[in-house]
Write a protein that holds these residues in place. Structure first.
Motif, short mmCIF file in Angstrom:
data_model
loop_
_atom_site.label_atom_id
_atom_site.label_comp_id
_atom_site.label_asym_id
_atom_site.label_seq_id
_atom_site.Cartn_x
_atom_site.Cartn_y
_atom_site.Cartn_z
N ALA A 183 68.89 21.50 71.69
CA ALA A 183 68.14 20.38 70.84
C ALA A 183 68.95 19.70 69.80
CB ALA A 183 66.63 20.88 70.42
N PRO A 184 69.55 20.34 68.85
CA PRO A 184 70.39 19.47 68.01
C PRO A 184 71.29 18.98 68.56
CG PRO A 184 69.94 22.06 67.45
CD PRO A 184 69.41 21.79 68.88
N GLN A 185 72.02 19.23 69.76
CA GLN A 185 73.05 18.53 70.19
C GLN A 185 72.44 17.03 70.92
OE1 GLN A 185 76.05 18.26 70.23
NE2 GLN A 185 76.91 17.24 71.83
N LEU A 186 71.24 17.06 71.43
CA LEU A 186 70.84 15.98 71.97
C LEU A 186 70.41 15.04 70.74
CD1 LEU A 186 70.21 17.79 74.48
CD2 LEU A 186 68.37 16.49 74.90
N GLU A 187 69.82 15.78 69.64
CA GLU A 187 69.38 14.66 68.58
C GLU A 187 70.88 13.93 67.98
OE1 GLU A 187 67.26 15.04 64.07
OE2 GLU A 187 67.63 17.00 65.57
N ALA A 188 71.97 14.83 68.09
CA ALA A 188 73.05 14.37 67.24
C ALA A 188 73.76 13.39 68.21
CB ALA A 188 73.97 15.43 67.00
N HIS A 212 79.32 18.68 66.06
CA HIS A 212 80.43 19.95 65.92
C HIS A 212 79.31 21.25 65.52
CE1 HIS A 212 84.10 22.30 64.01
NE2 HIS A 212 83.00 22.97 63.69
N ALA A 213 78.49 21.19 64.61
CA ALA A 213 77.83 22.28 64.28
C ALA A 213 76.91 22.70 65.37
CB ALA A 213 76.82 21.60 63.13
N ALA A 214 76.31 21.72 66.18
CA ALA A 214 75.34 21.93 67.25
C ALA A 214 76.06 22.57 68.37
CB ALA A 214 74.79 20.81 67.65
N LEU A 215 77.46 22.24 68.60
CA LEU A 215 78.24 22.72 69.74
C LEU A 215 78.59 23.99 69.44
CD1 LEU A 215 80.14 19.55 70.66
CD2 LEU A 215 78.76 20.73 72.20
#
Length: 293
Positions: A183-188, A212-215
């Motif tokens: 979810a955080p990577q999709l949002e970013a 970077h943080a999400a990955l």
């Protein structure tokens, strides 16, 4: 007939593009070349999937490699697109870039998918279309030509660390709570496209740093180094001056991206060299597949 097709870097949307989010991919000024008048000395799985028992053209993808092997710039897609283009030019004669891309892209996407058992296809699209694309999967892969915000400094850094993309993706796909982890990577990824369309360089850098943080969190959850320790360290230095460093694509090695409003500091350059990363001599937004005189 001879043709060439560019490699690529994924600027935004790694992993997320496989789950419906938009990705940003840019063709780079390093090319695979193919010649339909010369027999292939090697036939890649992707070209074999496209041609079956038909004779494959000779190719040269040395610009997408260095002494340590593949650079992670989408050489398999570039070889496939260049090979199909050389054969199309032999059959049809001279074609402008757009027409050549239109004829080659559907065949290349299908063959690449068969050979690799899936994938987003954005590397194939970049090799065919060139430039910078916002790409999104639905019933089919949609691609929109785009311009990056002005004032950005983007460098592509080779790590010398080989990455096995299929293994990284498989580990992420096997996560029990994959949707929550992604979810955080999709949002970013959505935020990066919004910043690109608004021509907002600062917001674009912020969205990539969020990726970077999400990955990194996604890799930790899957037990794989999507963000390597080297990239994590370089990102910490880049943030001191408002920039970021992140993996290009699936991560795990190969290439990383430096994205900021100014060139890397002397300290960051020194640390980059100490960690065996070096900037590649290339440009983004390169010309797509085309005939060679």
């Amino acid at each position: 007939m001879r043709a060439r097709a560019p490699g690529k870097v994924v600027l935004s949307g790694a992993y997320a593009v496989l789950h419906g989010a938009p990705a940003i991919v840019s063709a780079v000024s390093r090319y695979a070349e193919a010649d339909s008048e010369r027999p292939a000395s090697v036939v890649t799985p992707e070209v074999k999937a496209a041609l079956g028992d038909r004779a494959a053209p000779w190719f040269d993808a040395s610009a997408l490699r260095d002494a340590r092997g593949k650079l992670g710039l989408g050489s398999s897609a570039a070889i496939l697109v260049a090979s199909l283009a050389a054969l199309e030019l032999k059959e049809s004669g001279a074609l402008d870039d757009a027409t050549l891309a239109d004829r080659v892209l559907p065949l290349a996407l299908a063959a690449h998918h068969r050979a690799q058992g899936g994938g987003s296809g954005i590397d194939v699209a970049a090799s065919a279309r060139g430039g910078t694309l916002v790409a999104q999967r639905g019933d089919r892969l949609s691609c929109e030509a785009a311009e990056l915000p002005s004032g950005l400094v983007i460098e592509v850094w080779a790590s010398g660390l080989p990455a096995v993309t299929a293994e990284l993706i498989a580990r992420v796909q096997a996560l029990p709570e994959r949707e929550r982890a992604l979810a955080p990577q999709l949002e970013a990824s959505h935020a990066a496209v919004a910043a690109l369309r608004a021509a907002d360089a600062a917001a674009f850098i912020h969205a990539l740093d969020a990726q970077h943080a999400a990955l990194q969190a996604l890799g930790d959850a899957a037990g794989v180094p999507i963000v390597t320790p080297q990239v994590a360290k370089l990102a910490r230095l880049a943030r001191r001056r408002g920039g970021t460093v992140l993996p290009s694509g699936a991560g795990g090695g190969d290439v990383a991206l430096y994205v900021a409003r100014e060139a890397p500091s002397a300290e960051l350059r020194q640390e980059c060299a100490a960690l065996d990363h070096h900037a590649l001599d290339l440009a983004l937004h390169a010309r797509g597949v085309h005939a060679l005189e």
